[in-house]
Write a protein that holds these residues in place. Structure first.
Motif, PDB file in Angstrom:
ATOM      1  N   LYS A  62       0.754  -1.272  -0.022  1.00  0.00           N
ATOM      2  CA  LYS A  62       0.012  -0.150   0.037  1.00  0.00           C
ATOM      3  C   LYS A  62       0.917   1.177  -0.064  1.00  0.00           C
ATOM      4  O   LYS A  62       1.846   1.168   0.469  1.00  0.00           O
ATOM      5  CB  LYS A  62      -0.945   0.119   1.358  1.00  0.00           C
ATOM      6  CG  LYS A  62      -1.797   1.154   1.391  1.00  0.00           C
ATOM      7  CD  LYS A  62      -2.665   0.927   2.894  1.00  0.00           C
ATOM      8  CE  LYS A  62      -3.447   2.404   3.066  1.00  0.00           C
ATOM      9  NZ  LYS A  62      -2.472   3.563   3.496  1.00  0.00           N
ATOM     10  N   HIS A  66      -0.893   9.093  -0.377  1.00  0.00           N
ATOM     11  CA  HIS A  66      -1.814   8.997  -1.505  1.00  0.00           C
ATOM     12  C   HIS A  66      -2.627  10.399  -1.563  1.00  0.00           C
ATOM     13  O   HIS A  66      -2.652  11.326  -1.013  1.00  0.00           O
ATOM     14  CB  HIS A  66      -2.858   7.803  -1.191  1.00  0.00           C
ATOM     15  CG  HIS A  66      -3.788   8.109  -0.175  1.00  0.00           C
ATOM     16  ND1 HIS A  66      -3.610   7.655   1.213  1.00  0.00           N
ATOM     17  CD2 HIS A  66      -4.923   8.879   0.030  1.00  0.00           C
ATOM     18  CE1 HIS A  66      -4.541   8.152   2.115  1.00  0.00           C
ATOM     19  NE2 HIS A  66      -5.408   8.787   1.188  1.00  0.00           N
ATOM     20  N   ARG A  90     -11.567  -0.190  -8.183  1.00  0.00           N
ATOM     21  CA  ARG A  90     -11.754  -0.267  -6.745  1.00  0.00           C
ATOM     22  C   ARG A  90     -10.460  -0.925  -5.764  1.00  0.00           C
ATOM     23  O   ARG A  90      -9.912  -1.893  -6.391  1.00  0.00           O
ATOM     24  CB  ARG A  90     -13.174  -0.836  -6.238  1.00  0.00           C
ATOM     25  CG  ARG A  90     -14.292   0.139  -6.990  1.00  0.00           C
ATOM     26  CD  ARG A  90     -15.654  -0.527  -6.458  1.00  0.00           C
ATOM     27  NE  ARG A  90     -16.746   0.283  -6.983  1.00  0.00           N
ATOM     28  CZ  ARG A  90     -17.202   1.561  -6.527  1.00  0.00           C
ATOM     29  NH1 ARG A  90     -16.701   1.970  -5.437  1.00  0.00           N
ATOM     30  NH2 ARG A  90     -17.890   2.020  -7.279  1.00  0.00           N
ATOM     31  N   ALA A  91     -10.158  -0.580  -4.785  1.00  0.00           N
ATOM     32  CA  ALA A  91      -9.236  -1.009  -3.951  1.00  0.00           C
ATOM     33  C   ALA A  91      -9.587  -1.265  -2.580  1.00  0.00           C
ATOM     34  O   ALA A  91     -10.267  -0.640  -2.010  1.00  0.00           O
ATOM     35  CB  ALA A  91      -8.031  -0.302  -3.963  1.00  0.00           C
ATOM     36  N   VAL A  93      -8.039  -1.547   0.971  1.00  0.00           N
ATOM     37  CA  VAL A  93      -6.940  -1.308   1.870  1.00  0.00           C
ATOM     38  C   VAL A  93      -7.372  -1.597   3.393  1.00  0.00           C
ATOM     39  O   VAL A  93      -6.514  -1.006   4.061  1.00  0.00           O
ATOM     40  CB  VAL A  93      -6.261  -0.171   1.734  1.00  0.00           C
ATOM     41  CG1 VAL A  93      -5.646   0.135   0.074  1.00  0.00           C
ATOM     42  CG2 VAL A  93      -7.146   1.106   1.978  1.00  0.00           C
ATOM     43  N   VAL A 103     -12.100   4.064  -1.823  1.00  0.00           N
ATOM     44  CA  VAL A 103     -10.785   3.791  -2.326  1.00  0.00           C
ATOM     45  C   VAL A 103     -10.535   3.298  -3.870  1.00  0.00           C
ATOM     46  O   VAL A 103     -11.278   2.156  -3.986  1.00  0.00           O
ATOM     47  CB  VAL A 103     -10.011   2.914  -1.281  1.00  0.00           C
ATOM     48  CG1 VAL A 103      -8.506   2.756  -1.637  1.00  0.00           C
ATOM     49  CG2 VAL A 103     -10.172   3.554  -0.032  1.00  0.00           C
ATOM     50  N   ALA A 105      -7.730   2.673  -7.250  1.00  0.00           N
ATOM     51  CA  ALA A 105      -6.260   2.640  -7.648  1.00  0.00           C
ATOM     52  C   ALA A 105      -6.100   2.924  -9.100  1.00  0.00           C
ATOM     53  O   ALA A 105      -7.150   2.528  -9.856  1.00  0.00           O
ATOM     54  CB  ALA A 105      -5.751   1.117  -7.458  1.00  0.00           C
ATOM     55  N   ASN A 110      -1.610   2.439  -7.671  1.00  0.00           N
ATOM     56  CA  ASN A 110      -1.449   3.612  -6.832  1.00  0.00           C
ATOM     57  C   ASN A 110      -2.693   3.929  -6.416  1.00  0.00           C
ATOM     58  O   ASN A 110      -3.969   4.423  -7.014  1.00  0.00           O
ATOM     59  CB  ASN A 110      -0.513   4.796  -7.436  1.00  0.00           C
ATOM     60  CG  ASN A 110       0.565   4.389  -7.936  1.00  0.00           C
ATOM     61  OD1 ASN A 110       1.567   3.752  -7.256  1.00  0.00           O
ATOM     62  ND2 ASN A 110       0.742   4.677  -9.244  1.00  0.00           N
ATOM     63  N   GLU A 111      -2.844   3.739  -4.966  1.00  0.00           N
ATOM     64  CA  GLU A 111      -4.360   3.891  -4.118  1.00  0.00           C
ATOM     65  C   GLU A 111      -4.621   5.285  -3.993  1.00  0.00           C
ATOM     66  O   GLU A 111      -3.621   6.331  -3.952  1.00  0.00           O
ATOM     67  CB  GLU A 111      -4.366   3.466  -3.006  1.00  0.00           C
ATOM     68  CG  GLU A 111      -4.152   1.842  -2.970  1.00  0.00           C
ATOM     69  CD  GLU A 111      -2.835   1.310  -2.671  1.00  0.00           C
ATOM     70  OE1 GLU A 111      -2.235   0.316  -2.784  1.00  0.00           O
ATOM     71  OE2 GLU A 111      -1.683   2.312  -2.518  1.00  0.00           O
ATOM     72  N   CYS A 113      -8.043   8.093  -2.990  1.00  0.00           N
ATOM     73  CA  CYS A 113      -9.394   8.184  -2.580  1.00  0.00           C
ATOM     74  C   CYS A 113     -10.226   9.397  -2.849  1.00  0.00           C
ATOM     75  O   CYS A 113      -9.942  10.574  -3.196  1.00  0.00           O
ATOM     76  CB  CYS A 113      -9.414   8.435  -0.885  1.00  0.00           C
ATOM     77  SG  CYS A 113      -8.717   7.028   0.064  1.00  0.00           S
TER      78      CYS A 113
END
Length: 123
Positions: A62, A66, A90-91, A93, A103, A105, A110-111, A113
């Protein structure tokens, strides 16, 4: 005089593709494109932009840093759908599902929000 933020630098495998993704997300444009650097921003005179630099290693954990993006209240879900259509995913974490942010990516993992609108951030 204190220093000021100039660029947010993002390591990337495919600099032009990731720069185009972020330019599309933010409504910015490509300001310069070189073999080892692509810079995007809202305009040439903008105080801050994003710079994409080459990296060969894979992302494995992670992000430690960000971006938080926001939009108008009535546009939030539409903006998330638009960003997903540009190539985000969608991620997970470790969020619980009751957060006031979503969240995502970027195409290279790369995440970032999408948070509730600024007008409600103080609530």
């Amino acid at each position: 005089m204190p220093v000021s933020l100039h660029h947010i630098v993002v390591d990337a495998h495919d600099l032009p593709a990731l720069a185009r993704f972020w330019a599309g997300v933010l409504g910015w444009r490509i300001l310069s494109e070189r073999e080892r650097e692509v810079v995007i921003g809202p305009e040439e005179s903008a105080p801050v932009g994003m710079c994409f630099m080459p990296v060969t290693d894979e992302k494995v954990v992670k992000n430690r840093l960000h971006l938080d993006l926001t939009s108008a209240a009535e546009d939030r879900e539409a903006e998330i759908d638009r960003i997903l259509a540009l190539g985000a995913r969608r991620a997970d974490v470790g969020q619980s599902g009751s957060e006031s942010w979503t969240v995502l990516a970027d195409p290279e993992g790369n995440e970032f929000c999408v948070v509730r609108p600024k007008t409600t951030l103080i609530d």
